[in-house]
Design an enzyme around this catalytic site. Structure first.
Site, PDB file in Angstrom:
ATOM      1  N   ILE A   1       7.248 -13.203  39.364  1.00  0.00           N
ATOM      2  CA  ILE A   1       6.191 -12.248  39.564  1.00  0.00           C
ATOM      3  C   ILE A   1       6.906 -10.939  40.155  1.00  0.00           C
ATOM      4  O   ILE A   1       7.805 -11.279  41.128  1.00  0.00           O
ATOM      5  CB  ILE A   1       5.182 -12.711  40.560  1.00  0.00           C
ATOM      6  CG1 ILE A   1       3.810 -11.836  40.605  1.00  0.00           C
ATOM      7  CG2 ILE A   1       5.699 -13.399  41.917  1.00  0.00           C
ATOM      8  CD1 ILE A   1       2.684 -12.404  41.446  1.00  0.00           C
ATOM      9  N   SER A   2       6.650  -9.926  39.865  1.00  0.00           N
ATOM     10  CA  SER A   2       7.507  -8.813  40.513  1.00  0.00           C
ATOM     11  C   SER A   2       7.021  -8.622  41.879  1.00  0.00           C
ATOM     12  O   SER A   2       6.029  -8.930  42.488  1.00  0.00           O
ATOM     13  CB  SER A   2       7.003  -7.568  39.324  1.00  0.00           C
ATOM     14  OG  SER A   2       7.268  -7.753  38.181  1.00  0.00           O
ATOM     15  N   GLN A   3       8.028  -7.868  42.270  1.00  0.00           N
ATOM     16  CA  GLN A   3       7.976  -7.435  43.931  1.00  0.00           C
ATOM     17  C   GLN A   3       6.689  -6.472  44.110  1.00  0.00           C
ATOM     18  O   GLN A   3       6.593  -5.643  43.297  1.00  0.00           O
ATOM     19  CB  GLN A   3       9.251  -6.728  44.181  1.00  0.00           C
ATOM     20  CG  GLN A   3       9.437  -6.461  45.724  1.00  0.00           C
ATOM     21  CD  GLN A   3      10.705  -5.576  45.981  1.00  0.00           C
ATOM     22  OE1 GLN A   3      11.421  -5.376  45.151  1.00  0.00           O
ATOM     23  NE2 GLN A   3      10.700  -5.019  47.171  1.00  0.00           N
TER      24      GLN A   3
END
Ligand code: SAH
Length: 224
Positions: A69-71
């Site tokens: 999951i992206s930052q």
């Protein structure tokens, strides 16, 4: 969905979420619309329960299948670039649905969102969760996003959450006049890049924004 699960407690509560939003603002995210949707989106539901207490740290986390999951900072930055640079937001394409978190942030800010993912179990899980959260303006498809979504093109904006070595020609060609593509580009060293179609011409401007680290854009689909 259960209201208490969405609201969260302790490390997943609104207070913890608000601290992340403050941090994003301190790091230079200035678009109030982006900060508001991020404050209202329960990121802890997009990751497995064992990691939920880390959901509001500003970090990428594993979601299985070798993906992350992206930052939050990068989700905010890409969303901000996309909504500020695009002249219209009627039809928007997202490449790399993953957990669906970026999808949930983008969907309320655009008219209609199309999201493609190459790994079927991730796609199915994200679609189910977004349905439960009541986000209905999104269409999903299992496919290789480097080819875009030809049947629905052109798009006012495209956002890719996976990095190709070079900018895919298909994504450029599926941009509407003045359309904007926000994409990490590069293999070892990657840069967040904004590609803009100049009017209705076949000319594009390419701007490197900042160094980033994304999972690679990979060809082909993986079925369950
Ligand atoms: N925004 C997502 C990011 C997930 S990581 C989130 O926050 O959860 C990037 C995703 O891109 C992964 O799920 C990966 O499977 C997907 N991906 C990689 N190459 C792709 C391709 N060619 N087409 C569609 N999705 C792709």
């Amino acid at each position: 969905m259960d209201r208490l699960r969405v609201e969260g407690v302790g490390m997943t509560s609104q207070r913890t979420r608000n601290r992340l939003i403050q941090r994003l603002a301190d790091e230079g995210i200035s678009d109030a619309r982006v900060l508001e949707v991020m404050a209202n989106t329960p990121r802890h539901l997009f990751i497995e329960e064992a990691l939920a207490i880390r959901a509001y740290e500003d970090t990428a986390l594993p979601i299985g299948f070798g993906q992350t999951i992206s930052q939050p900072y990068i989700v905010a930055r890409m969303t901000e670039l996309l909504i500020q640079r695009a002249k219209r937001l009627d039809k928007v394409l997202e490449v790399g649905t993953g957990s669906g978190y970026q999808t949930a942030i983008l969907a309320p800010l655009v008219e209609k969102l199309y999201s493609v993912e190459r790994i079927e179990p991730l796609l199915l899980k994200a679609r189910k969760l977004l349905g439960e959260l009541g986000l209905r303006s999104v269409e999903f498809r299992l496919s290789d996003g480097s080819l875009g979504w030809a049947e629905e093109a052109p798009f006012d904006a495209i956002l890719s959450a996976a990095a190709p070595a070079t900018i895919p020609a298909e994504l450029k060609s599926q941009l509407a006049p003045d359309g904007v593509l926000v994409i990490p580009v590069g293999s070892d060293i990657q840069h967040l890049t904004v590609v803009t179609r100049e009017g209705d011409s076949d000319k594009f401007t390419v701007e490197r924004v900042e160094p980033v680290r994304f999972v690679p854009l990979v060809a082909g689909v993986v079925r369950q």
